[in-house]
Design a protein around this motif. Structure first.
Motif, PDB file in Angstrom:
ATOM      1  N   MET A 262       0.839  -1.174   0.000  1.00 46.88           N
ATOM      2  CA  MET A 262       0.000   0.000   0.000  1.00 46.88           C
ATOM      3  C   MET A 262       0.885   1.238   0.000  1.00 46.88           C
ATOM      4  SD  MET A 262      -3.214   1.062   2.410  1.00 46.88           S
ATOM      5  CE  MET A 262      -4.265  -0.094   1.619  1.00 46.88           C
ATOM      6  N   LYS A 263       0.553   2.158  -0.830  1.00 51.24           N
ATOM      7  CA  LYS A 263       1.308   3.391  -0.974  1.00 51.24           C
ATOM      8  C   LYS A 263       0.841   4.421   0.058  1.00 51.24           C
ATOM      9  CE  LYS A 263       2.641   6.576  -4.604  1.00 51.24           C
ATOM     10  NZ  LYS A 263       2.556   6.879  -6.028  1.00 51.24           N
ATOM     11  N   GLN A 264       1.742   5.273   0.508  1.00 53.64           N
ATOM     12  CA  GLN A 264       1.415   6.352   1.436  1.00 53.64           C
ATOM     13  C   GLN A 264       1.433   7.680   0.677  1.00 53.64           C
ATOM     14  OE1 GLN A 264       0.865   6.171   4.987  1.00 53.64           O
ATOM     15  NE2 GLN A 264       0.581   4.020   4.464  1.00 53.64           N
ATOM     16  N   LEU A 265       0.375   8.474   0.863  1.00 54.07           N
ATOM     17  CA  LEU A 265       0.316   9.800   0.251  1.00 54.07           C
ATOM     18  C   LEU A 265       0.139  10.842   1.332  1.00 54.07           C
ATOM     19  CD1 LEU A 265      -2.093   9.404  -2.819  1.00 54.07           C
ATOM     20  CD2 LEU A 265       0.379   9.606  -2.846  1.00 54.07           C
ATOM     21  N   GLU A 266       0.904  11.915   1.251  1.00 53.48           N
ATOM     22  CA  GLU A 266       0.706  13.038   2.153  1.00 53.48           C
ATOM     23  C   GLU A 266      -0.198  14.034   1.449  1.00 53.48           C
ATOM     24  OE1 GLU A 266       3.088  16.279   4.899  1.00 53.48           O
ATOM     25  OE2 GLU A 266       4.219  14.797   3.764  1.00 53.48           O
ATOM     26  N   VAL A 267      -1.291  14.379   2.110  1.00 52.72           N
ATOM     27  CA  VAL A 267      -2.262  15.299   1.528  1.00 52.72           C
ATOM     28  C   VAL A 267      -2.528  16.422   2.520  1.00 52.72           C
ATOM     29  CG1 VAL A 267      -3.330  13.486   0.131  1.00 52.72           C
ATOM     30  CG2 VAL A 267      -4.273  14.029   2.387  1.00 52.72           C
ATOM     31  N   GLN A 268      -3.200  17.447   2.050  1.00 55.84           N
ATOM     32  CA  GLN A 268      -3.539  18.577   2.902  1.00 55.84           C
ATOM     33  C   GLN A 268      -5.036  18.848   2.787  1.00 55.84           C
ATOM     34  OE1 GLN A 268      -2.081  22.765   2.283  1.00 55.84           O
ATOM     35  NE2 GLN A 268      -0.604  22.062   3.807  1.00 55.84           N
ATOM     36  N   ILE A 269      -5.692  18.900   3.935  1.00 54.80           N
ATOM     37  CA  ILE A 269      -7.110  19.223   3.993  1.00 54.80           C
ATOM     38  C   ILE A 269      -7.275  20.393   4.944  1.00 54.80           C
ATOM     39  CG2 ILE A 269      -9.426  18.409   4.601  1.00 54.80           C
ATOM     40  CD1 ILE A 269      -8.452  15.561   3.926  1.00 54.80           C
ATOM     41  N   MET A 270      -7.826  21.456   4.440  1.00 49.51           N
ATOM     42  CA  MET A 270      -8.046  22.688   5.199  1.00 49.51           C
ATOM     43  C   MET A 270      -6.771  23.137   5.921  1.00 49.51           C
ATOM     44  SD  MET A 270     -11.593  23.528   7.207  1.00 49.51           S
ATOM     45  CE  MET A 270     -10.967  23.576   8.856  1.00 49.51           C
ATOM     46  N   GLY A 271      -5.657  23.047   5.198  1.00 50.51           N
ATOM     47  CA  GLY A 271      -4.389  23.532   5.717  1.00 50.51           C
ATOM     48  C   GLY A 271      -3.655  22.591   6.648  1.00 50.51           C
ATOM     49  N   GLN A 272      -4.201  21.416   6.918  1.00 46.31           N
ATOM     50  CA  GLN A 272      -3.557  20.462   7.810  1.00 46.31           C
ATOM     51  C   GLN A 272      -3.106  19.242   7.018  1.00 46.31           C
ATOM     52  OE1 GLN A 272      -5.631  19.885  11.457  1.00 46.31           O
ATOM     53  NE2 GLN A 272      -4.399  18.148  12.073  1.00 46.31           N
ATOM     54  N   ASN A 273      -1.888  18.768   7.297  1.00 43.21           N
ATOM     55  CA  ASN A 273      -1.329  17.624   6.580  1.00 43.21           C
ATOM     56  C   ASN A 273      -1.809  16.312   7.166  1.00 43.21           C
ATOM     57  OD1 ASN A 273       0.150  19.251   4.850  1.00 43.21           O
ATOM     58  ND2 ASN A 273       1.930  19.257   6.191  1.00 43.21           N
ATOM     59  N   TYR A 274      -2.047  15.348   6.289  1.00 49.29           N
ATOM     60  CA  TYR A 274      -2.458  13.999   6.667  1.00 49.29           C
ATOM     61  C   TYR A 274      -1.678  13.002   5.823  1.00 49.29           C
ATOM     62  CZ  TYR A 274      -6.499  16.270   8.807  1.00 49.29           C
ATOM     63  OH  TYR A 274      -7.311  17.072   9.568  1.00 49.29           O
ATOM     64  N   MET A 275      -1.269  11.887   6.434  1.00 40.25           N
ATOM     65  CA  MET A 275      -0.624  10.800   5.720  1.00 40.25           C
ATOM     66  C   MET A 275      -1.681   9.708   5.560  1.00 40.25           C
ATOM     67  SD  MET A 275       2.175   9.894   4.243  1.00 40.25           S
ATOM     68  CE  MET A 275       3.472  10.903   4.931  1.00 40.25           C
ATOM     69  N   LEU A 276      -2.004   9.382   4.311  1.00 40.11           N
ATOM     70  CA  LEU A 276      -3.063   8.419   4.035  1.00 40.11           C
ATOM     71  C   LEU A 276      -2.520   7.212   3.295  1.00 40.11           C
ATOM     72  CD1 LEU A 276      -5.795  10.894   2.704  1.00 40.11           C
ATOM     73  CD2 LEU A 276      -5.481  10.068   5.043  1.00 40.11           C
ATOM     74  N   GLY A 277      -3.024   6.041   3.650  1.00 38.75           N
ATOM     75  CA  GLY A 277      -2.711   4.830   2.914  1.00 38.75           C
ATOM     76  C   GLY A 277      -3.563   4.786   1.654  1.00 38.75           C
ATOM     77  N   CYS A 278      -2.969   4.336   0.569  1.00 35.96           N
ATOM     78  CA  CYS A 278      -3.670   4.330  -0.709  1.00 35.96           C
ATOM     79  C   CYS A 278      -3.325   3.057  -1.471  1.00 35.96           C
ATOM     80  CB  CYS A 278      -3.244   5.553  -1.515  1.00 35.96           C
ATOM     81  SG  CYS A 278      -3.982   5.646  -3.139  1.00 35.96           S
ATOM     82  N   PRO A 279      -4.351   2.300  -1.882  1.00 32.83           N
ATOM     83  CA  PRO A 279      -4.066   1.113  -2.698  1.00 32.83           C
ATOM     84  C   PRO A 279      -3.341   1.503  -3.992  1.00 32.83           C
ATOM     85  CG  PRO A 279      -6.368   1.154  -2.006  1.00 32.83           C
ATOM     86  CD  PRO A 279      -5.763   2.484  -1.652  1.00 32.83           C
ATOM     87  N   GLU A 280      -2.537   0.593  -4.497  1.00 33.48           N
ATOM     88  CA  GLU A 280      -1.815   0.850  -5.743  1.00 33.48           C
ATOM     89  C   GLU A 280      -2.802   1.221  -6.860  1.00 33.48           C
ATOM     90  OE1 GLU A 280       1.499   1.031  -6.136  1.00 33.48           O
ATOM     91  OE2 GLU A 280       1.687   0.605  -3.999  1.00 33.48           O
ATOM     92  N   ASN A 281      -2.394   2.136  -7.698  1.00 37.74           N
ATOM     93  CA  ASN A 281      -3.167   2.593  -8.853  1.00 37.74           C
ATOM     94  C   ASN A 281      -4.476   3.292  -8.478  1.00 37.74           C
ATOM     95  OD1 ASN A 281      -1.218   1.463 -10.627  1.00 37.74           O
ATOM     96  ND2 ASN A 281      -2.173  -0.535 -10.331  1.00 37.74           N
ATOM     97  N   SER A 282      -4.569   3.809  -7.262  1.00 35.64           N
ATOM     98  CA  SER A 282      -5.773   4.524  -6.837  1.00 35.64           C
ATOM     99  C   SER A 282      -5.464   5.954  -6.411  1.00 35.64           C
ATOM    100  CB  SER A 282      -6.439   3.787  -5.670  1.00 35.64           C
ATOM    101  OG  SER A 282      -6.894   2.530  -6.081  1.00 35.64           O
ATOM    102  N   GLU A 283      -4.263   6.423  -6.725  1.00 31.57           N
ATOM    103  CA  GLU A 283      -3.847   7.739  -6.265  1.00 31.57           C
ATOM    104  C   GLU A 283      -4.763   8.848  -6.785  1.00 31.57           C
ATOM    105  OE1 GLU A 283      -1.785   5.619  -7.853  1.00 31.57           O
ATOM    106  OE2 GLU A 283      -0.237   5.096  -6.408  1.00 31.57           O
ATOM    107  N   ILE A 284      -5.122   8.781  -8.061  1.00 38.27           N
ATOM    108  CA  ILE A 284      -5.944   9.840  -8.652  1.00 38.27           C
ATOM    109  C   ILE A 284      -7.297   9.905  -7.963  1.00 38.27           C
ATOM    110  CG2 ILE A 284      -7.141  10.589 -10.747  1.00 38.27           C
ATOM    111  CD1 ILE A 284      -4.704   9.554 -12.319  1.00 38.27           C
ATOM    112  N   ARG A 285      -7.900   8.747  -7.721  1.00 38.59           N
ATOM    113  CA  ARG A 285      -9.201   8.716  -7.044  1.00 38.59           C
ATOM    114  C   ARG A 285      -9.114   9.265  -5.633  1.00 38.59           C
ATOM    115  NH1 ARG A 285     -12.771   3.397  -6.880  1.00 38.59           N
ATOM    116  NH2 ARG A 285     -14.487   4.573  -6.069  1.00 38.59           N
TER     117      ARG A 285
END
Length: 110
Positions: free
Chosen positions: A1-24
Motif C-alpha cells: 500500500m502506498k502512502q500519500l501526504e495530503v492537505q485538507i483545510m491547511g492540515q497535513n495527513y498521511m493516508l494509505g492508498c491502494p496501488e493505482n488509486s492515487e488519482i481517485r
C-alpha cells in the motif's frame, strides 16, 4: 500500500492508498477539502471537528440524492412522483438544517 501526504483545510495527513488509486484518492481529498473550506469560509462555524461533521453530512446527502430521471418520451406521460421518497428527502433536508443550526450555535461546554 502506498502512502500519500495530503492537505485538507491547511492540515497535513498521511493516508494509505491502494496501488493505482492515487488519482481517485486525490479527487476525494479535493472534494472533502473544498466542502470543508466552503463551510469555514461562510464564517458561521469555526471548530474544525464541527466543520468536518457538516462537510460529511453534506457530502452524504449529495451521494444519497437520487439521480435525475431521464425525460419521458413525448408520447409518454410522466409518472407520479414517489411521495415516500419526497417525504424522506424533506425529512433529511430538515434534519441537515437543524444540524447546521445546532453546530453553528455556541456550545458552552467547549
Amino acid at each position: 500500500m502506498k502512502q500519500l501526504e495530503v492537505q485538507i483545510m491547511g492540515q497535513n495527513y498521511m493516508l494509505g492508498c491502494p496501488e493505482n488509486s492515487e488519482i481517485r484518492l486525490l479527487e476525494a481529498v479535493h472534494t472533502v477539502d473544498s466542502a470543508m473550506c466552503k463551510i469555514r469560509d461562510a464564517g458561521k462555524v469555526k471548530a474544525r471537528d464541527r466543520i468536518a461533521v457538516l462537510a460529511a453530512l453534506n457530502l452524504a446527502y449529495q451521494l444519497l440524492e437520487p439521480a435525475p430521471a431521464p425525460a419521458p418520451a413525448p408520447e409518454q406521460a410522466p409518472d407520479a412522483p414517489d411521495a415516500a421518497s419526497e417525504a424522506s428527502q424533506a425529512q433529511l433536508k430538515a434534519l441537515l438544517e437543524r444540524l447546521d443550526t445546532a453546530l453553528a450555535s455556541p456550545n458552552p461546554a467547549h
